[in-house]
Scaffold this motif. Sequence first.
Motif, PDB file in Angstrom:
ATOM      1  N   LEU A 277      35.373 -46.886 -18.866  1.00 37.73           N
ATOM      2  CA  LEU A 277      36.080 -45.658 -18.517  1.00 37.73           C
ATOM      3  C   LEU A 277      36.311 -45.645 -17.011  1.00 37.73           C
ATOM      4  CD1 LEU A 277      34.108 -43.132 -20.739  1.00 37.73           C
ATOM      5  CD2 LEU A 277      36.334 -44.168 -21.202  1.00 37.73           C
TER       6      LEU A 277
ATOM      7  N   TYR B 260      36.980 -43.786 -14.045  1.00 38.35           N
ATOM      8  CA  TYR B 260      36.917 -42.410 -13.566  1.00 38.35           C
ATOM      9  C   TYR B 260      37.881 -42.205 -12.411  1.00 38.35           C
ATOM     10  CZ  TYR B 260      32.105 -42.529 -15.480  1.00 38.35           C
ATOM     11  OH  TYR B 260      30.989 -42.675 -16.254  1.00 38.35           O
TER      12      TYR B 260
ATOM     13  N   ALA C  45      34.549 -37.410 -22.745  1.00 38.30           N
ATOM     14  CA  ALA C  45      35.220 -38.699 -22.925  1.00 38.30           C
ATOM     15  C   ALA C  45      34.210 -39.782 -23.298  1.00 38.30           C
ATOM     16  CB  ALA C  45      35.972 -39.084 -21.659  1.00 38.30           C
ATOM     17  N   HIS C  46      33.028 -39.746 -22.692  1.00 38.44           N
ATOM     18  CA  HIS C  46      31.980 -40.703 -23.048  1.00 38.44           C
ATOM     19  C   HIS C  46      31.516 -40.512 -24.484  1.00 38.44           C
ATOM     20  CE1 HIS C  46      31.819 -41.168 -18.708  1.00 38.44           C
ATOM     21  NE2 HIS C  46      31.057 -42.244 -18.868  1.00 38.44           N
TER      22      HIS C  46
ATOM     23  N   ALA D  17      34.085 -41.940 -26.671  1.00 33.41           N
ATOM     24  CA  ALA D  17      34.034 -43.410 -26.630  1.00 33.41           C
ATOM     25  C   ALA D  17      32.886 -43.941 -27.468  1.00 33.41           C
ATOM     26  CB  ALA D  17      33.902 -43.882 -25.186  1.00 33.41           C
TER      27      ALA D  17
ATOM     28  N   CYS E  81      40.204 -41.902 -17.055  1.00 28.72           N
ATOM     29  CA  CYS E  81      39.652 -40.561 -17.245  1.00 28.72           C
ATOM     30  C   CYS E  81      40.109 -39.676 -16.094  1.00 28.72           C
ATOM     31  CB  CYS E  81      38.130 -40.606 -17.284  1.00 28.72           C
ATOM     32  SG  CYS E  81      37.450 -41.353 -18.773  1.00 28.72           S
TER      33      CYS E  81
ATOM     34  N   ILE F 259      43.846 -42.375 -23.518  1.00 27.61           N
ATOM     35  CA  ILE F 259      42.567 -41.844 -24.007  1.00 27.61           C
ATOM     36  C   ILE F 259      42.780 -40.625 -24.887  1.00 27.61           C
ATOM     37  CG2 ILE F 259      42.118 -40.388 -21.971  1.00 27.61           C
ATOM     38  CD1 ILE F 259      39.146 -41.176 -22.298  1.00 27.61           C
TER      39      ILE F 259
END
Length: 328
Positions: free
Chosen positions: A166, A168, A232-233, A236, A251, A296
Amino acid sequence: MTVLVTGGAGYIGSHMVLALLDAGERVVVVDNLSTGFRSAVPPPALLIEGNVGDQDLISRIIAEHGVRAIVHFAGSIVVPDSVADPLGYYLNNTSNSRTLIAAAVAGGVKAFIFSSTAAVYGNPAEIPVKETADLKPVSPYGTSKLMTEMMLADTAFAHDFRYVALRYFNVAGADPAGRAGQSTPRATHLIKVACETALGKRASMDVFGTDYPTPDGTCVRDYIHVTDLVAAHMAALGYLESGGTSDVFNCGYSSGYSVLEVIEAVKRASGGPFAVTLGPRRPGDAEAIVADSAKIRERLGWTPKLANLDTIVAHALGWERSLKQAAA
């Protein structure tokens, strides 16, 4: 089965631990506490003080706790420091990540989430930047993260191992319920620094560069609320555990704000002015970078809920006030 969170006593990692616990997961944290805090790891998560570069330790944790997935936050993150100490960054961010990945493969961990960075893009030719853009980092920090992405891709090709990296953009804010926030002393994150200055914890703050080719001459960044980033994590993790293939995702919110715009937002939230010093550019800073976050949203179903600069600033300022009260 357990999720291992490296750097889970730090800013973003501690928010991830909260999200995993809220979801009913068993969590083990490995953190050397160089910038993290024991108090940031809530029970029933288990905190083990140690270094992710200690392969024997990581291997033992994987075996003893039945680790099924690793979320890797541990690392150094200050761009100017990476310019001054590149070898330290390649050790902490790249070499230690290699050791962690090796322990994961040897221990049969098949899902790995890596906290990468938009710094892998450097100064992108097009904004918003897509994941397919050229990767041209302008700092050892960005390069150290890109090298780890490359190791993950090669490892996934050679082993029964899948990952999500991801990338960031600029993470800010705090847990809306006030359970966690950015507590690192001498932090360099713009919104935290501005909030500290607004509350009198700093006499003034610096703006590094006013001659960039941006609307007001200061750097432009895409600010993402830490709670949305952690979501988002979680997305994932679910993606990998449902059979998703290895991939890379931006992200961010696909909207950018300049340094001066952020400072004005903090002034609005705090209700008053504070001292700001305009200075020269800082080595390693990209002029402008904003995410294209379509991938995403489409692939992982990620839908941010706090995509508003004033909301991010309000939560960050609230956390800084709580820290100030605790220290009084």
